[in-house]
Design a protein around this motif. Structure first.
Motif, mmCIF file in Angstrom:
data_model
loop_
_atom_site.group_PDB
_atom_site.id
_atom_site.type_symbol
_atom_site.label_atom_id
_atom_site.label_comp_id
_atom_site.label_asym_id
_atom_site.label_seq_id
_atom_site.Cartn_x
_atom_site.Cartn_y
_atom_site.Cartn_z
ATOM 1 N N ALA A 250 0.844 -1.198 0.000
ATOM 2 C CA ALA A 250 0.000 0.000 0.000
ATOM 3 C C ALA A 250 0.881 1.251 0.000
ATOM 4 C CB ALA A 250 -0.921 -0.002 1.205
ATOM 5 N N ARG A 254 -5.122 5.933 1.081
ATOM 6 C CA ARG A 254 -6.339 6.653 0.687
ATOM 7 C C ARG A 254 -6.542 6.618 -0.830
ATOM 8 N NH1 ARG A 254 -3.789 9.688 4.432
ATOM 9 N NH2 ARG A 254 -2.852 11.003 2.833
ATOM 10 N N LYS A 256 -6.812 4.580 -4.790
ATOM 11 C CA LYS A 256 -7.850 3.826 -5.484
ATOM 12 C C LYS A 256 -7.956 2.390 -4.969
ATOM 13 C CE LYS A 256 -7.228 6.475 -9.747
ATOM 14 N NZ LYS A 256 -6.812 6.447 -11.166
ATOM 15 N N LYS A 257 -9.137 1.835 -5.114
ATOM 16 C CA LYS A 257 -9.397 0.457 -4.699
ATOM 17 C C LYS A 257 -8.681 -0.494 -5.634
ATOM 18 C CE LYS A 257 -12.137 -1.929 -1.804
ATOM 19 N NZ LYS A 257 -12.224 -1.675 -0.350
ATOM 20 N N CYS A 258 -8.026 -1.494 -5.045
ATOM 21 C CA CYS A 258 -7.299 -2.496 -5.833
ATOM 22 C C CYS A 258 -8.149 -3.758 -5.955
ATOM 23 C CB CYS A 258 -5.967 -2.820 -5.137
ATOM 24 S SG CYS A 258 -4.964 -4.064 -5.983
ATOM 25 N N ASN A 263 -6.601 -0.503 -0.604
ATOM 26 C CA ASN A 263 -6.565 0.791 -1.287
ATOM 27 C C ASN A 263 -5.129 1.242 -1.514
ATOM 28 O OD1 ASN A 263 -9.276 0.920 0.436
ATOM 29 N ND2 ASN A 263 -9.501 2.305 -1.292
ATOM 30 N N GLY A 264 -4.902 1.865 -2.668
ATOM 31 C CA GLY A 264 -3.615 2.496 -2.949
ATOM 32 C C GLY A 264 -2.454 1.551 -3.119
ATOM 33 N N THR A 268 -2.018 -0.039 -8.460
ATOM 34 C CA THR A 268 -3.007 0.982 -8.831
ATOM 35 C C THR A 268 -2.348 2.281 -9.251
ATOM 36 O OG1 THR A 268 -3.272 1.893 -6.590
ATOM 37 C CG2 THR A 268 -4.634 -0.015 -7.176
#
Length: 399
Positions: A250, A254, A256-258, A263-264, A268
């Motif tokens: 990560a 905060r 984008k959704k993977c 997230n993050g 992505t």
């Protein structure tokens, strides 16, 4: 002990019966390429009579041949034995997220023939299996050499206890099953499977810029991002075979959704779809860019960056910075002596390496950075497929 034999996992002979001895002597001849029976006896600590018996057995396989006389050490000139790299052929397969590539190599990892085709691998299991079979056939067409084995690289983690099982998260349409048993049966050879980044690392370790490197990280940047780790001269797979999922570090919690649910993740920000999306976001700032139309592939972004396009260069710099953040963490944790970048973005060379090294320099301990070279692969697009063939070769040399 021969350092290369140790590094590549090959074993020196010891008296466990004729077959293990023959396997180990064959490995020794492969490693040294050319040597006499006396050399084998000396290096393997075997009697001359035992070596003669083993060599006669191996000669019948056609894998070695006698190639004349060597220099004398005071007696009769010895007959030299040479490993025949061209005796057989091996197939390496890269099953990418959106393409398939097959490479036929000899027994020294030299590519003989290759075939590749774009394909929606992630969403079309049946079509992908058919395509792999067709490309394998194309690479073996008119070849009279026997096939030793097939090594396949897949774009997801591989369970060390069940290598034919695929990740439902990464490749949901495949329903957890690779399904290439029929291919192996049709050729009558073993089929070996590993994660694509692990195979890229194996190719670099045996034939590429990683030769002689005991601790190395190979990072493949394509639609997804993965890493293969060499620790102590061997591929490190972790307790269940899932080591190396650098794409799911990560970078921005905060963000984008993977696909993995987090997230993050790095993928992505640096994966193929992420780079195309970022190019679209920047299009209004660079309306004259050939990328402003949208729908760009990684190769189109690379081509534009290499041509000096400002939009593509900004995408490349941002990708390098994000990738550098992840690499800095790897250097601090693993302290490898080399990081090799493969896959699509590696073609950018210094356009990628310079901003990446700047980021790494700001985020690593000085000692970690000083210990590591950061380089691009010299295999272009074939490192994973060559690594697949190498996996089959390594297995064959051990038996």
């Amino acid at each position: 002990m021969n350092r290369k034999l140790t590094q590549k996992g090959l074993r020196r002979p010891h008296p466990q019966g004729p077959r293990p001895l023959a396997d180990a002597v064959l490995q020794l001849i492969w490693e040294e390429r050319r040597m006499s029976r006396a050399d084998i006896a000396r290096l393997a600590d075997l009697s001359r009579s035992t070596v003669s018996e083993i060599v006669n057995e191996i000669l019948r396989t056609g894998l070695i041949t006698e190639v004349g006389e060597g220099p004398s050490r005071g007696g009769r000139r010895p007959i030299l034995l040479e490993f025949r790299d061209d005796a057989c052929v091996i197939l390496g397969v890269e099953m990418g997220a959106s393409h398939v590539e097959v490479v036929a190599t000899d027994l020294r990892g030299n590519p003989l023939r290759s075939a590749a085709e774009e394909h929606p691998v992630r969403d079309d299991p049946a079509g992908t299996r058919e395509l792999i079979g067709r490309l394998c056939e194309a690479c073996l067409e008119n070849s009279e050499r026997p096939l030793v084995g097939i090594g396949v690289g897949v774009p997801c983690p591989v369970d060390r206890d069940n290598s034919g099982r695929l990740s439902d998260v990464v490749l949901p349409a495949w329903e957890g099953r690779l399904g290439l048993e029929g291919l192996a049966e049709s050729y009558g050879v073993p089929l070996l499977i590993d994660n694509d980044a692990n195979l890229g690392a194996l190719a670099e370790l045996w034939w590429g810029v990683g030769q002689g490197i005991d601790d190395m990280v190979y990072i493949k940047v394509a639609t997804g991002i993965g890493s293969g780790h060499v620790v102590g001269g061997e591929i490190y797979r972790g307790s269940t075979g899932f080591a190396g999922e650098i794409g799911h570090i990560a970078i921005d919690p905060r963000g984008k959704k993977c696909v993995c649910g987090l997230n993050g993740c790095l993928v992505t920000l640096v994966g193929g779809h992420a780079l195309a999306g970022r190019a679209e976001e920047l299009a209004t700032q660079y309306p004259d860019s050939p990328l402003a139309k949208g729908g760009n592939s990684i190769r189109e972004i690379e081509d534009a960056a290499l041509a000096g396009d400002p939009l593509a260069l900004q995408v490349a710099r941002e990708a390098a910075a994000n990738l550098g953040t992840a690499i800095a963490s790897l250097l601090n944790v693993l302290n490898p002596s080399m990081v090799v970048l493969g896959g699509d973005l590696a073609r950018l060379g210094d356009l990628l390496l310079e901003p990446l090294r700047e980021t790494v320099g700001r985020r690593t301990l000085v000692s970690s950075l000083q210990a590591a070279q950061i380089r691009t692969s010299g295999f272009d697009s074939q490192s994973v497929a060559i690594g697949g063939a190498t996996l089959a070769l390594k297995s064959a040399l051990q038996d």
